[in-house]
Design an enzyme around this catalytic site. Sequence first.
Site, PDB file in Angstrom:
ATOM      1  CB  THR A 239      12.100  79.735  19.439  1.00  0.00           C
ATOM      2  OG1 THR A 239      13.005  79.464  18.372  1.00  0.00           O
ATOM      3  CG2 THR A 239      12.872  80.272  20.631  1.00  0.00           C
TER       4      THR A 239
ATOM      5  CE  LYS B 170      15.878  79.656  17.750  1.00  0.00           C
ATOM      6  NZ  LYS B 170      16.609  80.170  16.582  1.00  0.00           N
TER       7      LYS B 170
ATOM      8  CE  LYS C 130       8.802  83.669  20.324  1.00  0.00           C
ATOM      9  NZ  LYS C 130       9.427  82.345  19.998  1.00  0.00           N
TER      10      LYS C 130
END
Length: 255
Positions: free
Chosen positions: A33, A109, A178
């Site tokens: 990711t 994602k 994040k």
Amino acid sequence: MFSILADDVAVHAVIDPLLDGAPKGLVHVNMATISVSLARDLAARHAQHGLFYVSATVFGRPELAQAAKLTIVAAGEASAIARVQPLLDVIGQKTWPMGVQPERANVVKLAGNFMLGAAVEAMAEASAMASRYGITPTDFLKVLTEGVFAAPAYQTYGDAIANERYDPPGFRLSLTLKDLRLALAAAEEVAAPMPLADVVHESLLEAAARGDGERDLAAVAKVSMRRAGLDEGYVMKPVARERRDAPQSGQEHRA
């Protein structure tokens, strides 16, 4: 070649040195990711080296990976994806194609992880409100996750919140933080407001500041509980609510 690393920095550190020596025609499947901008940059640099680059982001906690039931979102040259599809089938229950541009898989994602964070934030806030009325998170979330929100993500994280099961982490809170930063950056690039993402980001940031970054994402529930005055060890009891329609002491009913 398959890779799955924690963040943009790790991808640069590991992948950059490998590009020069990689054999022409190699397919690199990146399951990390990462930011949309890095995915775009990697695709361009792989092409310059005569390599194929496929983004194949995954949804699913460790238990789903072990059961080969990950949800895979893949984007890149169709021929490259076809070459690695047998391997993707080994680890995933389904591969969802998202087009030729690899960064499209990363967009999906990041947007999906935002939705997951928002779902956990919603359960955390709702559980805190119910707790103020003496309704345990176990009782409250059992109703919702076995009824209206009977989906794996709600059930898994709802159970973790109800039982305060934050260790070992299935998905670290710091990684979700994040991902929210990357989602907000991607949204800013195309001028797509995401006010709810800001709310979720702040809760995750507060949880990390309190030392829960390496615990499971469900630990964000501790933030909502603290905000509602429900610290750890608090014995839940209904909070008395003043009835607005009750007469004040010394007053009498009037027609």
